[in-house]
Design a protein around this motif. Structure first.
Motif, PDB file in Angstrom:
ATOM      1  N   ASP A  89       8.514   9.038   2.628  1.00 38.71           N
ATOM      2  CA  ASP A  89       7.574   9.916   1.939  1.00 38.71           C
ATOM      3  C   ASP A  89       6.222   9.967   2.659  1.00 38.71           C
ATOM      4  O   ASP A  89       5.538   8.955   2.791  1.00 38.71           O
ATOM      5  CB  ASP A  89       7.384   9.405   0.502  1.00 38.71           C
ATOM      6  N   GLU A  98       3.485  10.978   1.665  1.00 40.38           N
ATOM      7  CA  GLU A  98       2.364  10.582   0.808  1.00 40.38           C
ATOM      8  C   GLU A  98       2.194   9.065   0.756  1.00 40.38           C
ATOM      9  O   GLU A  98       1.188   8.577   0.248  1.00 40.38           O
ATOM     10  CB  GLU A  98       2.554  11.153  -0.592  1.00 40.38           C
ATOM     11  N   ARG A  99       3.168   8.326   1.269  1.00 41.36           N
ATOM     12  CA  ARG A  99       3.099   6.857   1.232  1.00 41.36           C
ATOM     13  C   ARG A  99       3.090   6.240   2.628  1.00 41.36           C
ATOM     14  O   ARG A  99       3.312   5.046   2.794  1.00 41.36           O
ATOM     15  CB  ARG A  99       4.266   6.316   0.409  1.00 41.36           C
ATOM     16  N   GLU A 100       2.831   7.077   3.618  1.00 44.45           N
ATOM     17  CA  GLU A 100       2.868   6.644   5.015  1.00 44.45           C
ATOM     18  C   GLU A 100       1.882   5.505   5.300  1.00 44.45           C
ATOM     19  O   GLU A 100       2.249   4.497   5.913  1.00 44.45           O
ATOM     20  CB  GLU A 100       2.557   7.844   5.910  1.00 44.45           C
ATOM     21  N   LYS A 104       0.525   3.303   3.303  1.00 47.82           N
ATOM     22  CA  LYS A 104       0.938   2.065   2.629  1.00 47.82           C
ATOM     23  C   LYS A 104       2.117   1.421   3.349  1.00 47.82           C
ATOM     24  O   LYS A 104       2.194   0.207   3.477  1.00 47.82           O
ATOM     25  CB  LYS A 104       1.299   2.341   1.165  1.00 47.82           C
ATOM     26  N   SER A 124      13.788   9.633  -6.715  1.00 46.55           N
ATOM     27  CA  SER A 124      13.426   8.438  -5.957  1.00 46.55           C
ATOM     28  C   SER A 124      14.640   7.934  -5.174  1.00 46.55           C
ATOM     29  O   SER A 124      15.760   8.401  -5.358  1.00 46.55           O
ATOM     30  CB  SER A 124      12.892   7.363  -6.897  1.00 46.55           C
ATOM     31  N   TYR A 175       8.889   3.650  -0.808  1.00 44.16           N
ATOM     32  CA  TYR A 175       8.406   4.546   0.243  1.00 44.16           C
ATOM     33  C   TYR A 175       9.351   5.715   0.522  1.00 44.16           C
ATOM     34  O   TYR A 175       9.093   6.505   1.407  1.00 44.16           O
ATOM     35  CB  TYR A 175       8.205   3.754   1.543  1.00 44.16           C
TER      36      TYR A 175
END
Length: 192
Positions: free
Chosen positions: A133, A135-137, A139, A172, A183
């Motif tokens: 994802d 948007e979670r790169e 992290k 998910s 992720y």
């Protein structure tokens, strides 16, 4: 489980979890007897193998010559070709297209083209699972310190499917006991 393309021991997936994963994908794509499946990034056919009870029309491609060669020895029913996913022809259509954790490994410049090929090749469902994802790169990098992967935002799928009369459903991660579940996501694409 090394023939699924996870070659390092830290990434091994137990056979039990792999079977659960396959059952979850079967449930989502609703495959019927004798329908055709094509897998982008099929490695040795470990995922396709889980569909042999439903059909013998099992096709795919992968860029690993070694693993495609293994598939021909171990899984004779499949028709997996040694080919870069970016070069797959869109002339032949399949009832279902699947792909698992593959998009993170392709050249960033090829990602959208490969997704468009998948969209063009399917008749009933396209299911892409375990997508990193976008948007979670940050992290992910902070935790894993790995930088050689593609992260894809959900809006990429929305943009590429626009004006194609398609339904998209994001969920998910479905891979049991995955340490990277937070992720990752999946997308199911169907035709109206």
């Amino acid at each position: 489980m090394l023939l699924n393309g996870h070659l390092k021991s830290v990434n091994e997936i137990s056979v039990q979890n792999w079977v659960k994963y396959g059952k979850e994908i079967k449930k989502r794509i609703k495959i019927k007897k004798n329908e055709s499946i094509f897998e982008f990034g099929a490695v040795s056919g470990a995922l396709l193998y889980l569909f042999k009870d439903k059909t013998n029309k099992l096709h795919g491609c992968d860029y690993s010559k070694q693993l495609v060669s293994e598939s021909k020895k171990l899984f004779k029913e499949s028709k997996i070709m040694y080919q870069d996913c970016a070069k797959v022809s869109t002339k032949v259509k399949f009832d279902h297209i699947i792909s698992s954790s593959m998009l993170e490994y392709v050249k960033p410049s090829n990602v959208e083209g490969i997704i468009l090929k998948m969209i063009t090749k399917f008749k009933k469902t396209l299911f892409i699972s375990e997508i990193l994802d976008g948007e979670r790169e940050k992290k992910f990098f902070k935790k894993y310190k790995k930088k050689n992967y593609n992260f894809i935002n959900k809006r990429t799928f929305l943009k590429l499917s626009k004006d194609k009369n398609l339904n998209l459903k994001f969920t998910s991660s479905i891979l049991p006991n995955s340490k990277q579940k937070f992720y990752r996501y999946c997308v199911l694409i169907t035709k109206n």
